[in-house]
Design a protein around this motif. Sequence first.
Motif, PDB file in Angstrom:
ATOM      1  N   LEU A   1     -16.422 -41.929 -14.038  1.00 55.75           N
ATOM      2  CA  LEU A   1     -15.339 -41.689 -14.994  1.00 55.75           C
ATOM      3  C   LEU A   1     -14.639 -42.984 -15.372  1.00 55.75           C
ATOM      4  CD1 LEU A   1     -13.391 -39.741 -16.525  1.00 55.75           C
ATOM      5  CD2 LEU A   1     -12.051 -39.631 -14.414  1.00 55.75           C
ATOM      6  N   PHE A   2     -14.232 -43.742 -14.365  1.00 51.73           N
ATOM      7  CA  PHE A   2     -13.485 -44.970 -14.640  1.00 51.73           C
ATOM      8  C   PHE A   2     -14.391 -46.123 -15.049  1.00 51.73           C
ATOM      9  CE2 PHE A   2     -10.431 -42.549 -12.105  1.00 51.73           C
ATOM     10  CZ  PHE A   2      -9.318 -42.650 -12.927  1.00 51.73           C
ATOM     11  N   GLY A   3     -15.669 -46.050 -14.687  1.00 58.88           N
ATOM     12  CA  GLY A   3     -16.587 -47.111 -15.064  1.00 58.88           C
ATOM     13  C   GLY A   3     -17.104 -46.998 -16.486  1.00 58.88           C
TER      14      GLY A   3
ATOM     15  N   GLU B   1      -8.703 -46.969 -20.689  1.00 61.75           N
ATOM     16  CA  GLU B   1      -8.242 -48.271 -20.205  1.00 61.75           C
ATOM     17  C   GLU B   1      -9.165 -48.776 -19.099  1.00 61.75           C
ATOM     18  OE1 GLU B   1      -5.205 -45.749 -21.807  1.00 61.75           O
ATOM     19  OE2 GLU B   1      -6.134 -45.532 -19.831  1.00 61.75           O
ATOM     20  N   LYS B   2      -9.375 -50.064 -19.074  1.00 58.78           N
ATOM     21  CA  LYS B   2     -10.124 -50.668 -17.980  1.00 58.78           C
ATOM     22  C   LYS B   2      -9.175 -50.859 -16.802  1.00 58.78           C
ATOM     23  CE  LYS B   2     -13.486 -53.047 -20.901  1.00 58.78           C
ATOM     24  NZ  LYS B   2     -14.070 -54.347 -21.315  1.00 58.78           N
TER      25      LYS B   2
ATOM     26  N   GLN C   1     -11.553 -48.862 -10.260  1.00 59.94           N
ATOM     27  CA  GLN C   1     -13.011 -48.862 -10.209  1.00 59.94           C
ATOM     28  C   GLN C   1     -13.511 -49.481  -8.903  1.00 59.94           C
ATOM     29  OE1 GLN C   1     -15.013 -47.249 -11.674  1.00 59.94           O
ATOM     30  NE2 GLN C   1     -17.030 -48.196 -11.737  1.00 59.94           N
ATOM     31  N   THR C   2     -12.869 -50.544  -8.455  1.00 62.33           N
ATOM     32  CA  THR C   2     -13.252 -51.163  -7.190  1.00 62.33           C
ATOM     33  C   THR C   2     -13.080 -50.181  -6.040  1.00 62.33           C
ATOM     34  OG1 THR C   2     -12.687 -53.388  -7.963  1.00 62.33           O
ATOM     35  CG2 THR C   2     -12.732 -53.041  -5.586  1.00 62.33           C
TER      36      THR C   2
ATOM     37  N   GLU D   1     -10.873 -49.381 -24.556  1.00 57.02           N
ATOM     38  CA  GLU D   1     -10.347 -50.669 -24.988  1.00 57.02           C
ATOM     39  C   GLU D   1     -11.430 -51.725 -24.918  1.00 57.02           C
ATOM     40  OE1 GLU D   1      -8.495 -52.220 -20.710  1.00 57.02           O
ATOM     41  OE2 GLU D   1      -7.172 -51.345 -22.212  1.00 57.02           O
ATOM     42  N   ALA D   2     -11.334 -52.715 -25.785  1.00 55.79           N
ATOM     43  CA  ALA D   2     -12.331 -53.794 -25.826  1.00 55.79           C
ATOM     44  C   ALA D   2     -12.211 -54.671 -24.596  1.00 55.79           C
ATOM     45  CB  ALA D   2     -12.147 -54.611 -27.078  1.00 55.79           C
TER      46      ALA D   2
END
Length: 228
Positions: free
Chosen positions: A111-113, A118-119, A124-125, A227-228
């Motif tokens: 999901l977060f990867g 938003e990053k 993620q870690t 987001e980029a």
Amino acid sequence: MSLILFTAPTPDGYKVSIALEELGLAYQVRTLDLAKGEQKQADFLKLNPNGKVPALIDDGFAVMESGAIMVWLAEKSGQLLPAEPRARSEVLQWLMLQVGGLGPMMGQANLFGHFWPEKLPAVQTRYLGEVKRLFAILDARLETRDYLAGDYSIADIAHFCWVRTAGWTGVDIAHFPHLSRWIERIAARPAVQRGLKVPDVSPVKDSGDNSDFIARTRKLLGLGPREA
């Protein structure tokens, strides 16, 4: 035919189709289009109030949650789950590790990867670290045995359907040699190969362009562009 499987090409869906193929049980398939939200429609929610695949109907009796379905089928057939209490408990312990640990952690890492707008590197870690920790547990377990709990069982099927997607999650399975060997052994089983095609081969590639799949999934989750 009393067994009807409601499913989609997801790790949890494949857990049940592989189990059905391994057990040699006849079943019908009802494929749900997750992108269209068919799993949230009223008729399906009567089978699974949680609104997720898979679900199973056995002679009119509805069973939800992949782990519960696998236990139901194993008990129904007398296969893939020992009857002796300690051996049975061992299989269920490892099954629960997948249901309550590996599946949710890989799901959050994915999901977060891939999907979250938003990053969030720290998040993620955290989830990737948990996935690797659980892979290390499985790897150590398999150092001196062929399967997780005695003979091949529903615990192996459940973990396999998630571990095989490690590349998509961002984990190099080569760092876990015993787990890698176990994956190859299970992937070679004819029933596993058949089950991985029910209802369709997964649209997710471990590498390459997954942009269409990611876009559809973001829409399904109600998330905007990343987001980029």
